[in-house]
Write a protein that holds these residues in place. Structure first.
Motif, PDB file in Angstrom:
ATOM      1  N   GLN A  81       0.824  -1.196   0.000  1.00 42.71           N
ATOM      2  CA  GLN A  81       0.000   0.000   0.000  1.00 42.71           C
ATOM      3  C   GLN A  81       0.870   1.264   0.000  1.00 42.71           C
ATOM      4  OE1 GLN A  81      -3.483  -0.138  -0.190  1.00 42.71           O
ATOM      5  NE2 GLN A  81      -3.010  -2.316  -0.544  1.00 42.71           N
ATOM      6  N   PRO A  82       0.332   2.382  -0.520  1.00 42.18           N
ATOM      7  CA  PRO A  82       1.120   3.626  -0.504  1.00 42.18           C
ATOM      8  C   PRO A  82       1.643   3.982   0.887  1.00 42.18           C
ATOM      9  CG  PRO A  82      -0.774   3.877  -1.942  1.00 42.18           C
ATOM     10  CD  PRO A  82      -0.929   2.543  -1.266  1.00 42.18           C
ATOM     11  N   GLY A  83       0.902   3.656   1.924  1.00 42.84           N
ATOM     12  CA  GLY A  83       1.339   3.915   3.292  1.00 42.84           C
ATOM     13  C   GLY A  83       2.534   3.093   3.722  1.00 42.84           C
ATOM     14  N   ASP A  84       2.893   2.081   2.929  1.00 45.50           N
ATOM     15  CA  ASP A  84       4.084   1.284   3.207  1.00 45.50           C
ATOM     16  C   ASP A  84       5.353   1.958   2.690  1.00 45.50           C
ATOM     17  OD1 ASP A  84       2.255  -1.745   2.337  1.00 45.50           O
ATOM     18  OD2 ASP A  84       2.460  -0.742   4.287  1.00 45.50           O
ATOM     19  N   SER A  85       5.198   3.037   1.932  1.00 39.70           N
ATOM     20  CA  SER A  85       6.351   3.746   1.393  1.00 39.70           C
ATOM     21  C   SER A  85       7.200   4.273   2.551  1.00 39.70           C
ATOM     22  CB  SER A  85       5.912   4.901   0.493  1.00 39.70           C
ATOM     23  OG  SER A  85       5.192   4.407  -0.619  1.00 39.70           O
ATOM     24  N   ALA A  86       8.424   3.804   2.632  1.00 43.03           N
ATOM     25  CA  ALA A  86       9.307   4.117   3.759  1.00 43.03           C
ATOM     26  C   ALA A  86      10.676   3.520   3.448  1.00 43.03           C
ATOM     27  CB  ALA A  86       8.771   3.514   5.052  1.00 43.03           C
ATOM     28  N   THR A  87      11.595   3.714   4.361  1.00 42.28           N
ATOM     29  CA  THR A  87      12.896   3.042   4.267  1.00 42.28           C
ATOM     30  C   THR A  87      12.879   1.862   5.224  1.00 42.28           C
ATOM     31  OG1 THR A  87      14.032   5.084   3.681  1.00 42.28           O
ATOM     32  CG2 THR A  87      15.388   3.277   4.493  1.00 42.28           C
ATOM     33  N   TYR A  88      13.316   0.724   4.741  1.00 43.79           N
ATOM     34  CA  TYR A  88      13.319  -0.507   5.526  1.00 43.79           C
ATOM     35  C   TYR A  88      14.757  -0.947   5.770  1.00 43.79           C
ATOM     36  CZ  TYR A  88       8.357  -0.689   4.611  1.00 43.79           C
ATOM     37  OH  TYR A  88       7.028  -0.380   4.568  1.00 43.79           O
ATOM     38  N   PHE A  89      15.008  -1.314   7.009  1.00 48.79           N
ATOM     39  CA  PHE A  89      16.330  -1.799   7.392  1.00 48.79           C
ATOM     40  C   PHE A  89      16.218  -3.209   7.958  1.00 48.79           C
ATOM     41  CE2 PHE A  89      18.775   2.057   7.002  1.00 48.79           C
ATOM     42  CZ  PHE A  89      17.875   3.081   7.220  1.00 48.79           C
ATOM     43  N   CYS A  90      17.049  -4.101   7.465  1.00 46.42           N
ATOM     44  CA  CYS A  90      17.218  -5.357   8.168  1.00 46.42           C
ATOM     45  C   CYS A  90      18.341  -5.179   9.183  1.00 46.42           C
ATOM     46  CB  CYS A  90      17.531  -6.505   7.217  1.00 46.42           C
ATOM     47  SG  CYS A  90      19.053  -6.330   6.270  1.00 46.42           S
ATOM     48  N   ALA A  91      18.339  -6.002  10.192  1.00 48.91           N
ATOM     49  CA  ALA A  91      19.352  -5.889  11.231  1.00 48.91           C
ATOM     50  C   ALA A  91      19.597  -7.257  11.838  1.00 48.91           C
ATOM     51  CB  ALA A  91      18.918  -4.890  12.309  1.00 48.91           C
ATOM     52  N   ALA A  92      20.655  -7.337  12.591  1.00 46.95           N
ATOM     53  CA  ALA A  92      20.989  -8.578  13.276  1.00 46.95           C
ATOM     54  C   ALA A  92      21.580  -8.241  14.629  1.00 46.95           C
ATOM     55  CB  ALA A  92      21.971  -9.400  12.448  1.00 46.95           C
ATOM     56  N   ILE A  93      21.394  -9.146  15.563  1.00 47.87           N
ATOM     57  CA  ILE A  93      21.883  -8.922  16.916  1.00 47.87           C
ATOM     58  C   ILE A  93      22.260 -10.276  17.492  1.00 47.87           C
ATOM     59  CG2 ILE A  93      19.683  -9.156  18.128  1.00 47.87           C
ATOM     60  CD1 ILE A  93      20.436  -6.546  19.624  1.00 47.87           C
ATOM     61  N   MET A  94      23.167 -10.271  18.452  1.00 47.60           N
ATOM     62  CA  MET A  94      23.591 -11.540  19.033  1.00 47.60           C
ATOM     63  C   MET A  94      23.457 -11.527  20.540  1.00 47.60           C
ATOM     64  SD  MET A  94      27.750 -11.277  18.652  1.00 47.60           S
ATOM     65  CE  MET A  94      27.721 -10.587  16.983  1.00 47.60           C
ATOM     66  N   GLY A  95      23.382 -12.710  21.110  1.00 49.39           N
ATOM     67  CA  GLY A  95      23.328 -12.866  22.544  1.00 49.39           C
ATOM     68  C   GLY A  95      22.135 -12.133  23.145  1.00 49.39           C
ATOM     69  N   GLY A  96      22.380 -11.450  24.259  1.00 47.43           N
ATOM     70  CA  GLY A  96      21.304 -10.739  24.931  1.00 47.43           C
ATOM     71  C   GLY A  96      21.021  -9.370  24.350  1.00 47.43           C
ATOM     72  N   GLY A  97      21.773  -9.006  23.318  1.00 48.43           N
ATOM     73  CA  GLY A  97      21.512  -7.735  22.657  1.00 48.43           C
ATOM     74  C   GLY A  97      22.354  -6.585  23.177  1.00 48.43           C
ATOM     75  N   ALA A  98      23.245  -6.850  24.079  1.00 48.94           N
ATOM     76  CA  ALA A  98      24.004  -5.765  24.695  1.00 48.94           C
ATOM     77  C   ALA A  98      24.883  -5.031  23.698  1.00 48.94           C
ATOM     78  CB  ALA A  98      24.853  -6.301  25.836  1.00 48.94           C
ATOM     79  N   ASP A  99      25.362  -5.736  22.674  1.00 51.06           N
ATOM     80  CA  ASP A  99      26.316  -5.128  21.750  1.00 51.06           C
ATOM     81  C   ASP A  99      25.658  -4.292  20.674  1.00 51.06           C
ATOM     82  OD1 ASP A  99      28.511  -8.034  21.819  1.00 51.06           O
ATOM     83  OD2 ASP A  99      28.339  -6.316  23.154  1.00 51.06           O
ATOM     84  N   GLY A 100      24.364  -4.135  20.706  1.00 52.71           N
ATOM     85  CA  GLY A 100      23.700  -3.295  19.733  1.00 52.71           C
ATOM     86  C   GLY A 100      23.374  -4.009  18.443  1.00 52.71           C
ATOM     87  N   LEU A 101      22.625  -3.328  17.605  1.00 50.34           N
ATOM     88  CA  LEU A 101      22.192  -3.868  16.315  1.00 50.34           C
ATOM     89  C   LEU A 101      23.229  -3.610  15.239  1.00 50.34           C
ATOM     90  CD1 LEU A 101      18.573  -2.526  16.588  1.00 50.34           C
ATOM     91  CD2 LEU A 101      19.103  -4.935  16.251  1.00 50.34           C
ATOM     92  N   THR A 102      23.375  -4.574  14.328  1.00 52.15           N
ATOM     93  CA  THR A 102      24.129  -4.365  13.101  1.00 52.15           C
ATOM     94  C   THR A 102      23.110  -4.228  11.987  1.00 52.15           C
ATOM     95  OG1 THR A 102      26.017  -5.651  13.905  1.00 52.15           O
ATOM     96  CG2 THR A 102      25.839  -5.307  11.531  1.00 52.15           C
ATOM     97  N   PHE A 103      23.109  -3.085  11.331  1.00 52.10           N
ATOM     98  CA  PHE A 103      22.094  -2.779  10.333  1.00 52.10           C
ATOM     99  C   PHE A 103      22.600  -3.011   8.915  1.00 52.10           C
ATOM    100  CE2 PHE A 103      18.509  -0.733  12.417  1.00 52.10           C
ATOM    101  CZ  PHE A 103      19.014  -0.391  13.662  1.00 52.10           C
ATOM    102  N   GLY A 104      21.664  -3.378   8.021  1.00 49.82           N
ATOM    103  CA  GLY A 104      21.918  -3.252   6.600  1.00 49.82           C
ATOM    104  C   GLY A 104      21.830  -1.788   6.218  1.00 49.82           C
ATOM    105  N   LYS A 105      22.147  -1.466   4.974  1.00 47.35           N
ATOM    106  CA  LYS A 105      22.212  -0.065   4.557  1.00 47.35           C
ATOM    107  C   LYS A 105      20.857   0.519   4.202  1.00 47.35           C
ATOM    108  CE  LYS A 105      27.048   0.007   3.163  1.00 47.35           C
ATOM    109  NZ  LYS A 105      28.027   0.369   2.113  1.00 47.35           N
ATOM    110  N   GLY A 106      19.824  -0.294   4.165  1.00 47.81           N
ATOM    111  CA  GLY A 106      18.490   0.226   3.964  1.00 47.81           C
ATOM    112  C   GLY A 106      17.974   0.095   2.540  1.00 47.81           C
ATOM    113  N   THR A 107      16.659   0.007   2.421  1.00 49.88           N
ATOM    114  CA  THR A 107      15.972  -0.032   1.129  1.00 49.88           C
ATOM    115  C   THR A 107      14.891   1.024   1.133  1.00 49.88           C
ATOM    116  OG1 THR A 107      16.360  -2.396   0.798  1.00 49.88           O
ATOM    117  CG2 THR A 107      14.518  -1.396  -0.411  1.00 49.88           C
TER     118      THR A 107
END
Lengths: 113, 117
Positions: A81-107
């Motif tokens: 839908q037109p309302g879906d128009s946005a920038t989307y990022f995939c990300a990954a995280i390890m363990g309990g999440g303390a080290d923060g997210l590693t992001f893709g560059k976005g679409t």
């Protein structure tokens, strides 16, 4: 070294179509894979997420497909839908999440009415 | 319930000036993060904190310092601003992913847009 590679950089889809965004990761220690949606002037907001013990997760029109052996995952937006128009990022995280997210560059996704 | 609040929202600095960005969260989260977002680069982690009084370096820490004197606040400082630090800065907070209260890995603020001339 980019640990999460995202494609395509931009995507134009007709209203009602399927939007597909792909990501690949390198670090096998990642164990949680969220997708974020960002509108202009706003911070990223969690859209949907998956753990590697599941091959697919669906929430409404949004589905994550996960291929652990290939180290790839993708976001599918059904009935876009037109309302879906946005920038989307995939990300990954390890363990309990303390080290923060590693992001893709976005679409940058545009849904044409 | 405001979530994650960043101040200021916009700022213009001259090269060599210093400033502090403030992040406040009201969700009692243990973890807090600072990211920068640049066109075509996604978000990159600058520094993070796993609890009051603790900080650690992320992917791009050079030129920045942080402090977490109170659990709800996480400050990002630019000691001597450089044009390369022109960016949008996002703060985020979360519980640990292993916490059953976790609804999402990280809550983000709406960003601080910083320009350095």
């Amino acid at each position: 070294q980019q640990q999460v590679k995202q494609s395509p950089q931009s995507l134009i889809v007709q209203k009602g179509g399927i939007s597909i965004i792909n990501c690949a990761y390198e670090n096998t220690a990642f164990d949680y894979f969220p997708w974020y949606q960002q509108f202009p002037g706003k911070g990223p907001a969690l859209l949907i997420a998956i753990r590697p013990d599941v091959s697919e997760k669906k929430e409404g029109r949004f589905t994550i497909s996960f291929n652990k052996s290939a180290k790839q995952f993708s976001l599918h937006i059904m009935d876009s839908q037109p309302g879906d128009s946005a920038t989307y990022f995939c990300a990954a995280i390890m363990g309990g999440g303390a080290d923060g997210l590693t992001f893709g560059k976005g679409t940058h996704l545009i849904i044409q009415p | 319930n405001a979530g994650v609040t960043q101040t200021p929202k916009f700022r213009v600095l001259k090269t060599g000036q210093s400033m502090t960005l403030l992040c406040a969260q009201d969700m009692n989260h243990e973890y807090m993060y600072w990211y920068r977002q640049d066109p075509g680069m996604g978000l990159r982690l600058i520094h993070y904190s796993v609890g009051e009084g603790t900080t650690a370096k992320g992917e791009v820490p050079d030129g920045y310092n942080v402090s977490r004197l109170k659990k709800q606040n996480f400050l990002l400082g630019l000691e001597s601003a450089a044009p390369s630090q022109t960016s949008v800065y996002f703060c985020a907070s979360s519980y640990t992913l292993n916490d059953p209260r976790t609804g999402q890995p990280q809550h983000f603020g709406d960003g601080t847009r910083l320009s350095i001339l």
